[in-house]
Write an enzyme that holds these catalytic residues in place. Structure first.
Site, short mmCIF file in Angstrom:
data_model
loop_
_atom_site.label_atom_id
_atom_site.label_comp_id
_atom_site.label_asym_id
_atom_site.label_seq_id
_atom_site.Cartn_x
_atom_site.Cartn_y
_atom_site.Cartn_z
N ASP A 1 -1.30 4.67 -6.34
CA ASP A 1 0.11 4.44 -6.03
C ASP A 1 0.99 5.56 -6.56
O ASP A 1 2.08 5.81 -6.03
CB ASP A 1 0.57 3.09 -6.59
CG ASP A 1 0.06 1.99 -5.68
OD1 ASP A 1 -1.12 1.62 -5.81
OD2 ASP A 1 0.83 1.55 -4.79
N ARG B 1 10.43 -1.78 -4.72
CA ARG B 1 9.21 -1.79 -5.56
C ARG B 1 9.19 -0.48 -6.35
O ARG B 1 9.48 0.58 -5.79
CB ARG B 1 7.94 -1.90 -4.71
CG ARG B 1 7.73 -3.29 -4.10
CD ARG B 1 6.33 -3.44 -3.54
NE ARG B 1 5.35 -3.74 -4.56
CZ ARG B 1 4.03 -3.72 -4.34
NH1 ARG B 1 3.56 -3.41 -3.14
NH2 ARG B 1 3.18 -4.02 -5.31
N ASN C 1 -2.92 2.62 -10.15
CA ASN C 1 -3.42 1.90 -8.96
C ASN C 1 -3.43 0.41 -9.29
O ASN C 1 -3.14 0.01 -10.43
CB ASN C 1 -4.82 2.41 -8.57
CG ASN C 1 -5.24 1.91 -7.19
OD1 ASN C 1 -4.49 2.00 -6.24
ND2 ASN C 1 -6.43 1.34 -7.10
N GLY D 1 0.86 -1.18 0.00
CA GLY D 1 0.00 0.00 0.00
C GLY D 1 0.90 1.23 0.00
O GLY D 1 1.83 1.33 0.81
N ALA D 2 0.61 2.17 -0.91
CA ALA D 2 1.56 3.27 -1.14
C ALA D 2 1.92 4.07 0.12
O ALA D 2 3.12 4.23 0.42
CB ALA D 2 1.01 4.18 -2.24
O1 MRU Z 1 0.48 -4.07 -4.54
P1 MRU Z 1 -0.11 -3.30 -3.42
O2 MRU Z 1 -0.98 -4.12 -2.53
O3 MRU Z 1 0.93 -2.51 -2.65
O4 MRU Z 1 -1.06 -2.24 -4.12
C1 MRU Z 1 -1.74 -1.31 -3.35
C2 MRU Z 1 -2.72 -0.50 -4.11
O5 MRU Z 1 -2.81 -0.58 -5.30
C3 MRU Z 1 -3.51 0.47 -3.34
O6 MRU Z 1 -4.75 0.68 -3.95
C4 MRU Z 1 -2.75 1.80 -3.29
O7 MRU Z 1 -1.48 1.63 -2.74
C5 MRU Z 1 -3.46 2.85 -2.57
S1 MRU Z 1 -3.59 2.43 -0.90
C6 MRU Z 1 -3.82 3.48 0.16
#
Ligand code: MRU
Length: 353
Positions: free
Chosen positions: A242, A92, A252, A56-57
């Protein structure tokens, strides 16, 4: 002022002084097992980020800020600290919050070392900065929640994708934080959560949060969303981000774009909820956003062995980009920005300078 519960254990938290540990709730084991990892060094943090124990970003931004503390205490000299930052940066590629946090750590380190501070004093300074990043993310989530909750009305059926709640941030979340706030305000709504293939952040994490918060909700397989949208069963879509490019194009979790396209066709709103730390004005448009390509085995083996012919090939882009013109509004900690979001982003950037 509404009262919002903070469930335990927290997604991430630093214990102790600069010689302490970073505790991360291992999200790969949820919902079945609640286990907290003790991260003592930057290499272990990189591993945890890559296998999505923390994800999650905004949460990646906070974890990276603490990662700089771990790194500083392992580093003999400036050179090894800067090399270690590069390793953290390569963990990442898509969520810009991670890069922002590491850039801030680098700037603080360079300034302090130039002023004659010894490398051994760096962990203390970086820990103060990381704790400030952590607090800022919590406050930002609350502010986004308040602004976003104005969009939620009684009886609404809301579709969300991936996990954007407490597991994706250090606070109540972005898009899901809006729902948490609306619930605390006494609003009555229904949440549809996309399961979010291939790693099922929606099924494992968002469904967990819906249940934990006693919200009304149902899980959907990813392919179902656009059909429900066109048949009039969804009133609004709320997602996180993201990375948001200077023109408002938004990366996203893969599977977001079809929802935005269906929303436009159906004439329902598609909102992005993200802190300003997710805005990246140095990336002109979505075409330049680096999209993480993950191990194909997450696709072929994700549902268990034997569900796909052995050794069959797969692509696994982890994110997609929604063009800015499909976005009905961008909720940040500053408020709701209406289209063209590009204009709002430019004004915001001008005010930051
Ligand atoms: O691969 P992830 O689980 O890190 O991806 C996360 C997302 O795509 C979320 O929608 C994004 O980070 C926004 S979260 C607050």
């Amino acid at each position: 002022m509404v009262k919002i519960q903070e469930p335990s254990p927290p997604t991430l938290h630093w214990e102790g002084d600069e010689s302490g540990v970073l505790r991360l709730l291992d999200q790969t084991l949820l919902p079945e097992t609640v286990r907290v990892l003790e991260i003592q060094d930057s290499k272990s943090l990189i591993g945890a980020i890559q296998r999505l124990s923390i994800r999650g970003a905004p949460a990646l931004g906070v974890a990276a800020a603490y990662g700089a503390v771990l790194l500083a205490r392992e580093s003999r000299d400036t050179q090894s600290f800067l090399q270690g930052l590069e390793a953290l940066r390569s963990s990442r590629p898509t969520a810009v919050n991670l890069f922002l946090a590491l850039d801030r750590a680098e700037a603080l380190a360079r300034k302090s070392l130039a002023e004659g501070i010894n490398i051994s004093q760096l962990p203390t300074l970086l820990l103060t900065q990381a704790k400030e990043t952590h607090r800022h993310d919590q406050q930002t989530c609350l502010a986004m929640g308040i602004h976003g909750a104005e969009l939620i009305q009684d009886g609404m059926r809301i579709l969300t994708h991936c996990n954007t709640g407490r597991f994706a941030t250090a606070g109540i979340g972005t898009a899901f934080g809006v729902l948490v706030t609306a619930q605390a305000q006494g609003k009555d709504f229904f949440v549809f959560a996309d399961e979010t293939r291939p790693l099922l952040q929606g099924a494992r994490l968002t469904a967990f949060e819906i249940k934990e918060r006693n919200m009304k909700g149902s899980l959907l397989c990813d392919g179902a969303g656009p059909g429900l949208i066109l048949s009039g069963e969804i009133d609004a879509i709320l997602v996180g981000a993201d990375r948001i490019a200077a023109n408002g194009d938004t990366a996203n979790k893969v599977g977001t774009l079809p929802l935005a396209m269906a929303a436009q066709r159906a004439g329902i709103p598609f909102y992005v909820v993200a802190p300003s730390t997710t805005l990246d004005i140095s990336t002109p448009s979505g075409n330049q956003i680096p999209i993480e390509e993950r191990d194909p085995k997450e696709v072929t083996l994700g549902l268990g062995d034997g569900k796909c012919p052995k050794e069959f090939s797969a692509r696994n882009p982890a994110f997609d980009v929604t063009p800015a013109d499909l976005i009905s509004g961008l909720v940040t900690e500053k408020g709701l920005a209406l289209p063209p979001v590009q204009t709002w982003i430019q004004d915001w950037a001008a005010n930051c300078r």
